[in-house]
Write a protein that holds these residues in place. Sequence first.
Motif, PDB file in Angstrom:
ATOM      1  N   LYS A 175       0.839  -1.198   0.000  1.00  0.00           N
ATOM      2  CA  LYS A 175       0.000   0.000   0.000  1.00  0.00           C
ATOM      3  C   LYS A 175       0.877   1.253   0.000  1.00  0.00           C
ATOM      4  O   LYS A 175       0.591   2.230  -0.682  1.00  0.00           O
ATOM      5  CB  LYS A 175      -0.918  -0.020   1.221  1.00  0.00           C
ATOM      6  N   VAL A 208      -8.945   6.194  -3.350  1.00  0.00           N
ATOM      7  CA  VAL A 208      -9.229   4.864  -3.906  1.00  0.00           C
ATOM      8  C   VAL A 208      -8.319   3.836  -3.248  1.00  0.00           C
ATOM      9  O   VAL A 208      -8.764   2.769  -2.822  1.00  0.00           O
ATOM     10  CB  VAL A 208      -9.039   4.844  -5.442  1.00  0.00           C
ATOM     11  N   ILE A 209      -7.024   4.178  -3.140  1.00  0.00           N
ATOM     12  CA  ILE A 209      -6.074   3.222  -2.561  1.00  0.00           C
ATOM     13  C   ILE A 209      -6.365   2.997  -1.080  1.00  0.00           C
ATOM     14  O   ILE A 209      -6.385   1.865  -0.599  1.00  0.00           O
ATOM     15  CB  ILE A 209      -4.622   3.730  -2.749  1.00  0.00           C
ATOM     16  N   LYS A 240     -10.798   2.481  -0.728  1.00  0.00           N
ATOM     17  CA  LYS A 240     -11.507   1.619  -1.684  1.00  0.00           C
ATOM     18  C   LYS A 240     -12.831   2.239  -2.148  1.00  0.00           C
ATOM     19  O   LYS A 240     -13.837   1.540  -2.247  1.00  0.00           O
ATOM     20  CB  LYS A 240     -11.786   0.236  -1.071  1.00  0.00           C
ATOM     21  N   GLY A 290     -15.466   3.932  -4.833  1.00  0.00           N
ATOM     22  CA  GLY A 290     -15.765   3.475  -6.189  1.00  0.00           C
ATOM     23  C   GLY A 290     -15.685   4.577  -7.218  1.00  0.00           C
ATOM     24  O   GLY A 290     -15.218   5.695  -6.951  1.00  0.00           O
ATOM     25  N   LYS A 342     -20.004  -2.709  -8.219  1.00  0.00           N
ATOM     26  CA  LYS A 342     -18.927  -3.528  -7.682  1.00  0.00           C
ATOM     27  C   LYS A 342     -17.708  -3.486  -8.597  1.00  0.00           C
ATOM     28  O   LYS A 342     -16.587  -3.290  -8.158  1.00  0.00           O
ATOM     29  CB  LYS A 342     -19.398  -4.977  -7.536  1.00  0.00           C
ATOM     30  N   LYS A 381     -15.718  -0.414  -8.372  1.00  0.00           N
ATOM     31  CA  LYS A 381     -14.853  -0.371  -7.212  1.00  0.00           C
ATOM     32  C   LYS A 381     -13.524  -1.068  -7.508  1.00  0.00           C
ATOM     33  O   LYS A 381     -12.456  -0.566  -7.219  1.00  0.00           O
ATOM     34  CB  LYS A 381     -15.537  -1.044  -6.031  1.00  0.00           C
ATOM     35  N   LYS A 382     -13.661  -2.235  -8.103  1.00  0.00           N
ATOM     36  CA  LYS A 382     -12.461  -2.978  -8.435  1.00  0.00           C
ATOM     37  C   LYS A 382     -11.589  -2.213  -9.429  1.00  0.00           C
ATOM     38  O   LYS A 382     -10.402  -2.049  -9.253  1.00  0.00           O
ATOM     39  CB  LYS A 382     -12.844  -4.338  -9.039  1.00  0.00           C
ATOM     40  N   GLU A 420      -9.478   0.991  -8.530  1.00  0.00           N
ATOM     41  CA  GLU A 420      -8.188   0.784  -7.883  1.00  0.00           C
ATOM     42  C   GLU A 420      -7.085   0.578  -8.907  1.00  0.00           C
ATOM     43  O   GLU A 420      -6.001   1.108  -8.812  1.00  0.00           O
ATOM     44  CB  GLU A 420      -8.256  -0.432  -6.969  1.00  0.00           C
TER      45      GLU A 420
END
Lengths: 283, 283, 283
Positions: B112, B227-228, B231, B233, B276, B279-280, B283
């Motif tokens: 991270k 975002v990092i 999380k 969206g 969903k 969101k993925k 990132e």
Amino acid sequence: MDVRVSFAELSKTYDELPMFPVFDIAHYILMILQLRNDAGVGAEALAESNALACWLCGMLSCFGGKIVANFLLGQPVIAAFNSTKHIITATIVWYLMFYSPWDVCYRIISTKLGKLLVYPIKEFSRAKKVASGVAQAAVVYPQGFAVMIIIGAVKGTGSLFIRNVERLLRGVWTPTSNEIMSPSATFKISVTCAFLLTVERMGYIPFPPEQIMFGLTMFIVPYKVSVILLKIGDPYVHVERALRPMLFKKRKRTDGEGQSGKKEATKDQKKKNNDKDSKKKAE
Amino acid sequence: MDVRVSFAELSKTYDELPMFPVFDIAHYILMILQLRNDAGVGAEALAESNALACWLCGMLSCFGGKIVANFLLGQPVIAAFNSTKHIITATIVWYLMFYSPWDVCYRIISTKLGKLLVYPIKEFSRAKKVASGVAQAAVVYPQGFAVMIIIGAVKGTGSLFIRNVERLLRGVWTPTSNEIMSPSATFKISVTCAFLLTVERMGYIPFPPEQIMFGLTMFIVPYKVSVILLKIGDPYVHVERALRPMLFKKRKRTDGEGQSGKKEATKDQKKKNNDKDSKKKAE
Amino acid sequence: MDVRVSFAELSKTYDELPMFPVFDIAHYILMILQLRNDAGVGAEALAESNALACWLCGMLSCFGGKIVANFLLGQPVIAAFNSTKHIITATIVWYLMFYSPWDVCYRIISTKLGKLLVYPIKEFSRAKKVASGVAQAAVVYPQGFAVMIIIGAVKGTGSLFIRNVERLLRGVWTPTSNEIMSPSATFKISVTCAFLLTVERMGYIPFPPEQIMFGLTMFIVPYKVSVILLKIGDPYVHVERALRPMLFKKRKRTDGEGQSGKKEATKDQKKKNNDKDSKKKAE
């Protein structure tokens, strides 16, 4: 004034008719219609969930001929997106064909009557498109016999060659079918037209190009009308059936005589299938 | 000196910052990181068994935006490989990310903390990349509204558009997914930026371009950091959800009322899935 | 006259030998042979049912190097179809190889004797093709080290890079295999040649380019003859086996020690398979 003069004059008028807006709009309508029919049940879902992909597919269909021709000639493929006038017109057509209330536009064009209105206009302008392709190629390669025919045919058959790319954009991949594998009557007509115009440009045909174009158009339009009304098939099939055994004949191998007999049978059957295909494709 | 002046000055400084070496290296690091993550377990095997294919995939990822933009504008796609300085830098980054002892480089960047170091630098330079794309397109097509937006977005989102080609090079073929089918937040941000810069170029926005770029950057960098860390969206989802029913609304067919109700339900579910996904992807 | 002078003179003669007709015809014959072998049982069916697709596949194979090089350099991909002389020659070769009575041409070339006649001529001209690629790239990018090597290698290995496109045209799609994934000895030789010629152009090799080309040719031709006669494998495998652990060594992860041992074993097995592959591919 005899028939000959009036034909020459009509040809000249034909040559000078502008493509925009009537012919271009007819072209856009048909391309979006074909896109929706090609996408089938997925078209509606695509239009709702991802308008951007749907729009890009529409534009690829509308400007397919220009894009492929430019790609082959090393000119910018994005040039098709330069003309704001054309892109806005195509976008409006796309929007109406996909999002009109009760889907009214799509349903009208899909009727036999709708097709009879739009298809002849489109076919009427096909020879002009082919001619523009031949001319575009001649600028870059004045001696490129093969190049002129290829670019002319590509310009005339537009979206057929970009179909696989356009499908890929929608996440559909059909590697086993493409226009070269199973050429449609439309493609063969465009090749004929491009061939004649190229030969004329080389100086072997004693008619001006606009008369060749107009003469061909006089055949294409009635042909397309009868395809819609009478479901007649690909007229080239008969020529091909005559030429194929002469030019591309079965090679006889001494070690496969028996097998070759069997193959001959399969071949005949395949031809029948081809005829059926041609009927479907011609429409 | 009031806030306004200092903003203008900062914007100017931002515009004049050179891309090489800091921003370019951050870009290369992230592109190789994404390549390794995209290849998954296959990445290690590829790196060992076929360093050439691995290197080519790396270069395609690093110079993807330039390659696609050049392709669309009819300029040499290989131009990206011309600058020895850039190619050597990218090769060093590629080598360190793939072959460092104990995989130390890859593992540091993957944490991270590593992401928090590199992503902001990359996002900080995105608006500059978009601007360079818009400028490149404007040279060829000064009136090409659509062209400028497309090239700007392509330059800004770089490798996303060449991903399918790059995968093909590794022997992986994923026809059902592409950036157009499921656009990421990054892509939408780039389109927004390209759109604003193009409109400004047309003379409809009373701010100089560097202030638009810098203003957007002030949003993108904190967004990416959150975002990092959090999380969160795709912020565009809400706008899309509001606009979609208005612009691209469900067509009602008289013969499918019942069916359409069912579809509405599926659609809602799909939207949830999209959230969903967003969101993925963000990132 | 000592050996050195005669070598210089021979190199000069080699450099001045025209490609057309002998070398070009040998190239076309081999490309069509490879096309027929690649299509396998489908080749005959394709030749009979769709001569147009078959011809296009043949032309793509014959002019593959030129097409890919032009694409990368932003030059017209269709330029290969401009030279009527070349296109007609290639068409005659294609016709004879596919439609000769009793398939006599194909069967003669397929014999070991036929291969021994055609392959050396083709290999004799490979270095000239690579040199033409390096020169073509140097015109556009005089400082582009990587560009010259890439274009040189592409020109030298011709059809290998267009194989996937050509297969697609026949409706065959093989995404998991391409030249980059499993490079042939031919490709590696071309890269070596392109590398040496580029380094020479940069001024680091004290021999004139024609001597480098001729010197390499003195190795390639005997190598190819021994591949046909003795089925020897890829000579680069040994160099690769020595270099790979040094440059692209196994990354050791602390959390996967046991697993890594297993992988090492699989890797060794893979190498053995590679050796087998190289034997097949070299032919």
